[in-house]
Design a protein around this motif. Sequence first.
Motif, PDB file in Angstrom:
ATOM      1  N   LEU A  47      58.375  96.708  79.276  1.00  0.00           N
ATOM      2  CA  LEU A  47      57.444  97.735  79.739  1.00  0.00           C
ATOM      3  C   LEU A  47      57.261  98.770  78.640  1.00  0.00           C
ATOM      4  CD1 LEU A  47      55.741  99.013  82.013  1.00  0.00           C
ATOM      5  CD2 LEU A  47      57.810 100.229  82.744  1.00  0.00           C
ATOM      6  N   ILE A  48      56.021  98.954  78.233  1.00  0.00           N
ATOM      7  CA  ILE A  48      55.667  99.935  77.197  1.00  0.00           C
ATOM      8  C   ILE A  48      54.654 100.905  77.794  1.00  0.00           C
ATOM      9  CG2 ILE A  48      54.671 100.291  74.909  1.00  0.00           C
ATOM     10  CD1 ILE A  48      55.571  97.522  74.135  1.00  0.00           C
ATOM     11  N   SER A  49      54.946 102.185  77.691  1.00  0.00           N
ATOM     12  CA  SER A  49      54.036 103.207  78.197  1.00  0.00           C
ATOM     13  C   SER A  49      54.150 104.445  77.329  1.00  0.00           C
ATOM     14  CB  SER A  49      54.352 103.553  79.654  1.00  0.00           C
ATOM     15  OG  SER A  49      53.502 104.583  80.128  1.00  0.00           O
ATOM     16  N   ILE A 106      46.710  98.323  84.467  1.00  0.00           N
ATOM     17  CA  ILE A 106      47.913  97.745  83.862  1.00  0.00           C
ATOM     18  C   ILE A 106      47.469  96.583  82.975  1.00  0.00           C
ATOM     19  CG2 ILE A 106      48.262  96.288  85.895  1.00  0.00           C
ATOM     20  CD1 ILE A 106      51.080  97.606  83.638  1.00  0.00           C
ATOM     21  N   ILE A 107      48.085  96.469  81.799  1.00  0.00           N
ATOM     22  CA  ILE A 107      47.850  95.336  80.898  1.00  0.00           C
ATOM     23  C   ILE A 107      49.012  94.364  81.055  1.00  0.00           C
ATOM     24  CG2 ILE A 107      47.497  94.564  78.525  1.00  0.00           C
ATOM     25  CD1 ILE A 107      45.254  96.291  79.588  1.00  0.00           C
ATOM     26  N   PHE A 108      48.690  93.133  81.415  1.00  0.00           N
ATOM     27  CA  PHE A 108      49.687  92.072  81.533  1.00  0.00           C
ATOM     28  C   PHE A 108      49.563  91.211  80.284  1.00  0.00           C
ATOM     29  CE2 PHE A 108      51.165  87.904  83.065  1.00  0.00           C
ATOM     30  CZ  PHE A 108      52.391  88.252  83.616  1.00  0.00           C
ATOM     31  N   HIS A 109      50.588  91.234  79.425  1.00  0.00           N
ATOM     32  CA  HIS A 109      50.480  90.693  78.066  1.00  0.00           C
ATOM     33  C   HIS A 109      51.430  89.531  77.838  1.00  0.00           C
ATOM     34  CE1 HIS A 109      51.757  90.633  73.756  1.00  0.00           C
ATOM     35  NE2 HIS A 109      50.458  90.710  73.564  1.00  0.00           N
ATOM     36  N   ILE A 145      47.630 103.426  79.427  1.00  0.00           N
ATOM     37  CA  ILE A 145      48.103 102.727  80.618  1.00  0.00           C
ATOM     38  C   ILE A 145      49.311 101.887  80.230  1.00  0.00           C
ATOM     39  CG2 ILE A 145      45.825 102.644  81.730  1.00  0.00           C
ATOM     40  CD1 ILE A 145      45.625  99.742  80.838  1.00  0.00           C
ATOM     41  N   PRO A 146      50.166 101.541  81.183  1.00  0.00           N
ATOM     42  CA  PRO A 146      51.348 100.741  80.854  1.00  0.00           C
ATOM     43  C   PRO A 146      50.967  99.318  80.432  1.00  0.00           C
ATOM     44  CG  PRO A 146      51.610 101.866  82.965  1.00  0.00           C
ATOM     45  CD  PRO A 146      50.172 101.991  82.580  1.00  0.00           C
ATOM     46  N   ILE A 147      51.819  98.729  79.619  1.00  0.00           N
ATOM     47  CA  ILE A 147      51.688  97.334  79.201  1.00  0.00           C
ATOM     48  C   ILE A 147      52.960  96.607  79.598  1.00  0.00           C
ATOM     49  CG2 ILE A 147      51.466  95.747  77.253  1.00  0.00           C
ATOM     50  CD1 ILE A 147      49.853  97.839  75.797  1.00  0.00           C
ATOM     51  N   GLU A 179      57.029 100.617  90.402  1.00  0.00           N
ATOM     52  CA  GLU A 179      58.147 100.656  89.465  1.00  0.00           C
ATOM     53  C   GLU A 179      57.700 100.643  88.008  1.00  0.00           C
ATOM     54  OE1 GLU A 179      57.977  98.982  92.132  1.00  0.00           O
ATOM     55  OE2 GLU A 179      59.718  99.568  93.340  1.00  0.00           O
ATOM     56  N   ILE A 180      56.500 100.188  87.742  1.00  0.00           N
ATOM     57  CA  ILE A 180      56.027 100.150  86.355  1.00  0.00           C
ATOM     58  C   ILE A 180      54.959 101.207  86.096  1.00  0.00           C
ATOM     59  CG2 ILE A 180      56.635  97.746  85.955  1.00  0.00           C
ATOM     60  CD1 ILE A 180      53.834  96.920  86.620  1.00  0.00           C
TER      61      ILE A 180
END
Length: 825
Positions: A339-341, A362-365, A392-394, A427-428
């Motif tokens: 998780l990167i934010s 959210i970016i799902f990578h 936004i979170p990744i 949670e993310i």
Amino acid sequence: MKLRLFSRGFRFATGSGKFYKKMDFSDPPAKASLCCEESVEGAPPTYAMYEALKDSCQNNATYFHPDDSENGQRLYQGFMTLIDHIDTVWPLVDHVRKVAPSYDFDAKAPGNGYRSFVSVVDSCVLHGLKLSRQVCTGRDALLFRKGYFVKEVESCGQLLASLGTCLHHLQTLLSWAAPGELFPIEPHSPEELFSQADTINQYCFYGRCLGFQFLPSMRGILKGISICMAGFSEAYYSHGNLISSVWTGGQYLIDPEMRARRIVNISQSASVEFCKAFWFLAESEIMKRVPSLMSSTVAVNKIITLPPEPIVMTTNEGKEMTILPPTVHIGLQGLNVRLISVNKRIGMAGEGSSTLPPAEGIIFHCHGGGFVAQSSKSHETYLREWASKLNIPILSVDYSLAPQAPFPRALEEVFFAYCWMINNFKEIGTTGKRIVFAGDSAGANLIAGCTLKILEAGLRPPEGLFMAYAPLLVSFIPSPARLLCLMDPLLPFGFMMRCLKAYASPNARGKVEKRSSKENSTSNATTPVEGNGFLKVSPSQEGASEGPSSFEEVSPSDLAELQAHKSGSERRQSSDTTISAASLTSEHTAAAGITPTEDKSQQYVSDFLERYVFDSDTDSEGRKFPVVKPNKNLHSQREPESENSSTLIGEPPLLHDGENKDHKKRIKTRISEAATGLMGAMSSRLAFITGSNNIRPSQEELAVRSNLDALIARSPSDEFIFSVPRDPLLSPYWADDELLKRFPPVRILTVHLDPCLDDCVMFAKKLKGLGNEVGLDVLEGLPHGFLNFSLMAKEAHEGSNLCVERIKQLLDLENHANTPDNTEL
């Protein structure tokens, strides 16, 4: 003759005043997007460049013809040979140049494999013109280096000759495919293609002309990587002679021909384990710290371990369905996601209090790496930038890697991680209002396959897909862009083939390892399906860190692979797969045949290093690693951001630093732990690099390892002897049209010099024909995997910024209802 040359040169200067400006020595390669444009007279503008090269070569040939010295005559012959090659190549490239535009996706995104080869040939001619003019300018100087320019001119001639052979192959491909189709309409094997013309000389692509087709900002990077690859192979195959390896590796810097032979032979002969070991260098401790030093600062950067437990999902029809954790190939394992934010947000697990509300998107990578290497950590260089600019979170998935975990293991893990994310938005740090899939290379293939699984299961699909240089047809069906890997410094032909075999057709590899009868007897008790890819841990051994019983079931190749790269499932059960330093050293010495003297030398190293005081730290993936304590204040309070960036959910601290703990006892414990870990890592790494390669070689393989340069150039068709199942989840290009019609909006970004270019073009065409919203960008002069160099090259960074713009469009499509502009950089 000189008067004629002068008059023609004057005509070029006056007839097209911009010509000499374009031919400036500092100019980048010819643009593939412009290579097919025609002038008013009907001749492409690059025709003047070919004529200028012939004139310049004729001028130099006339000058050196009376020179009786060996180098003088070689220069004469070299320039005359270049003229002959130009006469041979021009009709072929002119034909391809004229038909190439009919294979484009659209007028705004000109690009396909035929254009790419025209661009490569134009770049070669531009390189030759620059070289010829350098000779013409300096040949009368007192210190003119004939010997140097002899090699340069001969190398350029070989390069143009090899490109001529490639153009003959393109003529065959044109006859095999229907108009506008980049893949053959009937089954044709690559062997059949290469039988139509002479064998391609790959050496010229990796010698003095290495990187000629790329942007100037990338050439130094690619040359450095090639030198590292050749030097690393010396250490990998030297069986302990490190000093000789370093010395020989340095010669690759000053001897391009030697480097070319080494790289081509390594590409044709090295196993997938060598590819993994080399690409693992991007995961080294030094490289891991580069993003935190050079890239954007983020507040959250941590690993979350997903337990292998069933997930209950609700379908679009309101029904409940249970998603089971993956078990294929390597059994039941946890799954790591990163998780990167750029900011902490309300509800983020383990991040304390925050006033910033959850993000809307959210970016799902999924990361690239040929399905066999790398992780979310090695792709952090651009993920941090994306998280900062998108705000936004990744969530990036560390899926399991082949060959230990071939298809469909990685795809099942990505699908499982997506289902977990749907149930854990809070949670993310996101509301999950808009989900965008993003992936590069192998990761792009996985997110496309995951989308198909989502649609088949009737679950909520993402709002958009962003794919960078995606392999969407995982089979070496002949196409013009696929031939680019014959000259690619980052993705050589042999590497690409072995990655495909390892992931898509593992049975084609056969038994890579030839184990002894003792190894076979011990391994029979444990099947790969029951294990975790490296070790089989019985219930009674769970949590054990050492012991003969836990070690008997480990093969030498498993140990070498364990040290070469731990990713995804291989890193998730650290307590289950811990091996003592003593066991690790003894196994490696036994497997590699290390003599007692070598083993004793390692003990000397151990005794010496144990005199120092080490501290232990935990990396971003939850593994402990030793560091030398710089001063007595090592245990001082850390900065809030650095502490947060290394936070691990579900990972206990190394030691509880309670106030009632005895300080001296704690230090002693940490020293012991660090020293043991260091010696285990150093011993295994030394054994891995210098001797204990993870294949028990045959006599023929031993001969190859002892002298790779003894190999002769051979047809690359030898690598095609394997089949790949026609599975849409493996190759999304084969997916049913009815399923593809339901695809969310797609943005594809690729480069003209990418072996996967035709995959992207044809997949985009297919989606467009079905009425889907799809946009395609094709960038100039950048290599496959350029996102990993976004901090090193300006154009790569601009390409990364374009990726951000395309993702923004997918995150907020209401404001971008029209088809996006296709930008050329």
